[in-house]
Design an enzyme around this catalytic site. Structure first.
Site, short mmCIF file in Angstrom:
data_model
loop_
_atom_site.label_atom_id
_atom_site.label_comp_id
_atom_site.label_asym_id
_atom_site.label_seq_id
_atom_site.Cartn_x
_atom_site.Cartn_y
_atom_site.Cartn_z
CG ASP A 37 12.05 52.60 53.36
OD1 ASP A 37 12.61 52.20 52.34
OD2 ASP A 37 11.31 53.62 53.39
CG ASN B 270 13.12 64.75 49.99
OD1 ASN B 270 13.70 65.42 50.81
ND2 ASN B 270 13.59 63.61 49.53
CG ASP C 197 19.92 66.44 52.59
OD1 ASP C 197 19.38 65.42 52.11
OD2 ASP C 197 20.69 67.18 51.94
CD GLU D 297 13.56 56.03 51.65
OE1 GLU D 297 14.37 55.27 51.07
OE2 GLU D 297 12.39 55.72 51.94
#
Ligand code: GH3
Ligand code: MG
Ligand code: MG
Length: 373
Positions: free
Chosen positions: A219, A227, A236, A262
């Site tokens: 993770d 982000n 991305d 993620e």
């Protein structure tokens, strides 16, 4: 192996291609018998043609009923359709008048083009052309034999080719859809839907062969912040680059999946907990070397769980890996924790950039894509 299906359950799956093939085949023979009946009774001029056609009608009816009741498997079904073509040619050889009898070659040929292989379809076409040529040659009543022959082989050939091409397109479309359903579009990794059953299969294999198997859940750390500070597109790209690292560090027979958001899950057949720890260290190190954009890196936490002696379901193994992952997060992130009877949290991975440090806004002019396959 028997050529007939065993008399099993009445509830047959109607999406089973063999069931549909059989039904089409039965319908074709029964319709052929019904269609020949008026000819056998009234239309044919000579009594020998009427008698011959009557025999063929009985044959068509018999083969249709046998296919209906005995439920033959594919090979026998195809053989019966080959025989049906031959029977039609016998009909052509005795008919007076011929009418549109040759039109019926379309039925078996469309059957082959849709349900069978290209080789068998070509075989059926050649068989049709040869038996038709012989039938026309021996029939004394037909005037324009060459015309009937060329009209038939051309029309049937064109229609068969069209159906075969459309069938091929349809099956490649189906294959593409199947790949799309199993794959995560952003990273190209397996998605969760396909990962779970594959993991179940690997567990069964590991238990049967008495081999170890480990699962690692990754993770990415503070991904939301990445982000927020660098934009979703950069996020991305970080996910794609992470997927590329996982692929590079994994063996051909490891299962690498994007588990969601993620999070990534990797199944490592034949890997002990110690092997999985070494693998996770390698992944973390390779991730630390990644530069998503100038100066921007990602780090990951990881949870490892290995198969116990029992044949446990994939969900149990994954739940333990998830617990270990949670412990790694709690333990300060950028580290691994493994479940080996109890959860053991490891030290921080090698050098990484601390995402807590405020970052400069993204340099949109020169985005640098790295590590993407
Ligand atoms: P933690 O270290 O505890 O894991 O913190 P985190 O921020 O990584 O975890 P959190 O669950 O709070 O946030 C996960 C983020 O991942 C939120 C979501 O916007 C982002 N995310 C999920 N899927 C995608 C995706 O496809 N693209 C991008 N760019 N971001 C995604
Ligand atoms: Mg998460
Ligand atoms: Mg996260």
């Amino acid at each position: 192996m028997s050529l007939f299906a065993s008399r099993a359950p009445r509830s047959v799956r109607t999406d089973d291609p063999l069931v549909v093939m059989r039904r089409f085949c039965v319908a074709m023979f029964l319709a052929g018998a019904a269609n020949g009946l008026p000819g056998a009774l009234w239309i044919q001029r000579s009594s020998s043609a009427r008698r011959g056609l009557g025999i063929l009608c009985v044959l068509y009816l018999t083969v249709g009923l046998v296919n209906l009741v005995a439920r033959p498997r594919r090979r026998l079904l195809e053989t019966s359709v080959f025989a049906g073509i031959g029977m039609l040619s016998v009909m052509v050889s005795i008919a007076d008048p011929l009418d549109l009898a040759t039109f019926f070659y379309l039925w078996p040929m469309v059957y082959f083009a849709y349900y069978s292989t290209v080789r068998k379809t070509i075989g059926a076409y050649v068989w049709m052309a040869v038996t038709l040529a012989v039938a026309l040659a021996v029939n004394p009543h037909i005037v324009s034999k060459a015309g009937v022959f060329s009209d038939t082989v051309m029309t049937v050939g064109l229609m068969t080719t069209l159906v075969a091409v459309m069938t091929k397109q349809q099956s490649s479309l189906r294959a593409n859809l199947a790949v799309a359903a199993e794959t995560d579009p952003l990273t190209g990794l397996l998605n969760r839907r396909s990962f779970d059953p594959l993991l179940d299969a690997l567990i069964a294999e590991a238990v049967d062969l008495d081999r170890p198997l480990s699962v690692v859940m990754f993770d990415l750390d503070h991904f939301k912040r990445l982000n927020d500070s660098h934009g979703h597109q950069t996020g991305d790209r970080a996910l794609q680059a992470t997927a590329a690292v996982l692929r590079e560090q994994s063996r051909e027979y490891d299962l690498v999946s994007r588990f969601g958001g993620e999070e990534f899950a990797v199944a490592l057949p034949s890997a002990t907990t110690a092997d999985a720890r070494a693998y996770t260290e390698r992944v973390a190190h390779a991730l630390a070397l990644l530069r998503i954009e100038d100066g921007l890196t990602v780090s990951t936490s990881a949870g490892i769980s290995s198969l116990t002696a029992e044949r446990e379901p994939a969900a149990t193994l994954l739940a333990r890996a998830d617990d270990a992952l949670y412990a790694a997060k709690e333990g300060g992130r950028c580290r691994q924790a493994s479940w080996d009877g109890e959860i053991v949290v490891g030290p921080r991975f090698g050098p990484t950039i601390d995402l807590d440090v405020p970052r400069a806004p993204p340099a949109h002019s020169t985005p640098r894509e790295i590590g993407l396959r």
